[in-house]
Design an enzyme around this catalytic site. Sequence first.
Site, PDB file in Angstrom:
ATOM      1  N   LYS A 205       0.846  -1.199   0.000  1.00  0.00           N
ATOM      2  CA  LYS A 205       0.000   0.000   0.000  1.00  0.00           C
ATOM      3  C   LYS A 205       0.877   1.243   0.000  1.00  0.00           C
ATOM      4  CE  LYS A 205      -2.013   2.787   2.978  1.00  0.00           C
ATOM      5  NZ  LYS A 205      -2.061   4.011   2.180  1.00  0.00           N
ATOM      6  N   GLU A 279      10.230   0.979  10.282  1.00  0.00           N
ATOM      7  CA  GLU A 279      11.256   1.998  10.037  1.00  0.00           C
ATOM      8  C   GLU A 279      10.562   3.330  10.203  1.00  0.00           C
ATOM      9  OE1 GLU A 279      13.159   4.687   8.868  1.00  0.00           O
ATOM     10  OE2 GLU A 279      13.096   4.015   6.777  1.00  0.00           O
ATOM     11  N   CYS A 313      13.741  10.482   6.643  1.00  0.00           N
ATOM     12  CA  CYS A 313      13.712  10.036   8.039  1.00  0.00           C
ATOM     13  C   CYS A 313      15.079  10.179   8.701  1.00  0.00           C
ATOM     14  CB  CYS A 313      13.205   8.605   8.124  1.00  0.00           C
ATOM     15  SG  CYS A 313      14.050   7.514   6.987  1.00  0.00           S
ATOM     16  N   GLU A 410      10.495  15.703  15.053  1.00  0.00           N
ATOM     17  CA  GLU A 410      10.831  15.523  13.639  1.00  0.00           C
ATOM     18  C   GLU A 410      10.023  16.533  12.821  1.00  0.00           C
ATOM     19  OE1 GLU A 410       9.463  11.906  11.583  1.00  0.00           O
ATOM     20  OE2 GLU A 410      11.486  11.731  10.773  1.00  0.00           O
TER      21      GLU A 410
END
Length: 507
Positions: A205, A279, A313, A410
């Site tokens: 997906k 992850e 990331c 983040e």
Amino acid sequence: MTLTKKPEARPARASWGLASRGAPWEYAPAPEATDHIRIEPEYGLFIGNRFTPSKPRRTFTVINPATEERLAKVAHASKADVNRAVTTAREAHRSSWSKLSGRDRAKYLYRIARILQERSREFAVVESLNSGKPIKESRDVDVPLAAAHFFYYAGWADKLDYAFPNRQPRSLGVAAQIIPWNFPLLMLAWKIAPALAAGNTVVLKPASTTPLTAYLFADVVKQADLPPGVVNIITGPGEIGMELVRHPDVRKVAFTGSTAVGKMIARAVAGSDKKVTLELGGKAANIVFDDAPLDQAIEGIINGIYFNQGEVCCAGSRLFVQESVHEALIDKLKARLGTLRVGDPLDKNTDVGAINSAGQLAKVQELVQSGIDEGAEIFQPDCELPDRGFFFRPTLFTGVSQSHRIAQEEIFGPVLSVLTFRTPEEAIEKANNTPYGLSAGVWTEKGSRIFKMIAGMKAGVVWANTFNRFDPTSPFGGYKESGHGREGGLHGLGAYLDVSGNDTQAR
Ligand code: NDP
């Protein structure tokens, strides 16, 4: 965007170097052609090597983040569609893919890799149109690395017994794979290549904002003549991802995305025997010592945080500079920031493209405002932004303290927070002061110092005198809230195999 404090700004510069009379050289536009690609007006779900509408038939719209124009409509999968895709994948695993020799699976993977290379220009353009990333990055990084992953794992497909000696490696079955929008094709390759090499079938997906290269990849699957059902691709919102994760016939879940959703997935599979790799996010420290070659470090810092608009990331979003070189380094960094070209992702000169979505842009804006409100000093080059699309100026904050949100959260945007340190011990302590532990960078001339820093930092990857280097042979993954499990290399292959075998020695 309205910031409540005007940033210190440098002159606009869509230029590089100085012309003979001292005026900056302007770059002429160098747009990549789009006449060689074809985007269908509507994409159905890719199940059993066929595009089929969702049941009931529903679609949602995918846009170009650089222009906000519609690119295509894609199918909105239902729970029944998830079941259809997983059942198809399970049947393909049982009847064809798990029965093929590793050598034959390898042939398919090599074929996919070669087709990706042959169609690389097409993939690069569609990736940039859909994600907003500069064409030079999709062309030189995303697509070649995606092909490299298929080449690399093709090499392992017939050597599983050598890779995991005495473990009797066996495929798991159906792998559910959920990927984000920052590297749509590359994340697909990270997930699909090892899964197929290990003998699994997949249901993938993609993120709802960036499904187009996944559907282009579906065309590659057909072109490579893969047995129907080995690769299935479905689109729909997060809930559909969760249906996929929960499906009882799924044996492996691989997720890349936010820590919040990663935690939901971990909870959803708890108590089941599904294998999981997560992850998740990061807040990497990029540490510059006073003996580092500063000009080289500047390029690493720029690449670390402004590559892919900072939507990475492992982005080096926290810069730690040794106090004695702080002023000199910041001066150089500001000057370099002024040379970054922000704008049309399809222009070959563009360094910083569009943010992927209005939602992500709003998140970046909110966090930048928090940096100003909490007292950090903002710098942005005074470059012009396009009138439409989701653009944000490359941003630098100095005077940041550890407690600021911009040092802790983040941001996933082109925003760098600069902090200082005096000793290696202080740098390690500050670098580790984060809930994340995905990556880090160290800039110093001294090899011994590099090893000391690597040993002290809780980060899955540490780059020394470079940043954001990726290779299919190298495992990648994090500590703490950056997730668990590794992708890439042999570790990434093992994550798609049952290697419990009968090797009592190894256990
Ligand atoms: P998400 O984690 O929501 O999205 C990543 C993928 O997970 C997408 O395919 C998404 O589908 C899917 N998803 C969303 N909700 C669920 C769910 N409940 N169950 C299963 N799958 C789900 O990230 P966002 O797009 O919302 O980004 C938010 C923040 O996450 C970013 O600002 C960034 O900080 C971080 N992020 C980190 C990434 C990384 O590589 N580590 C990648 C992307 C984001 P859909 O697109 O349909 O929502």
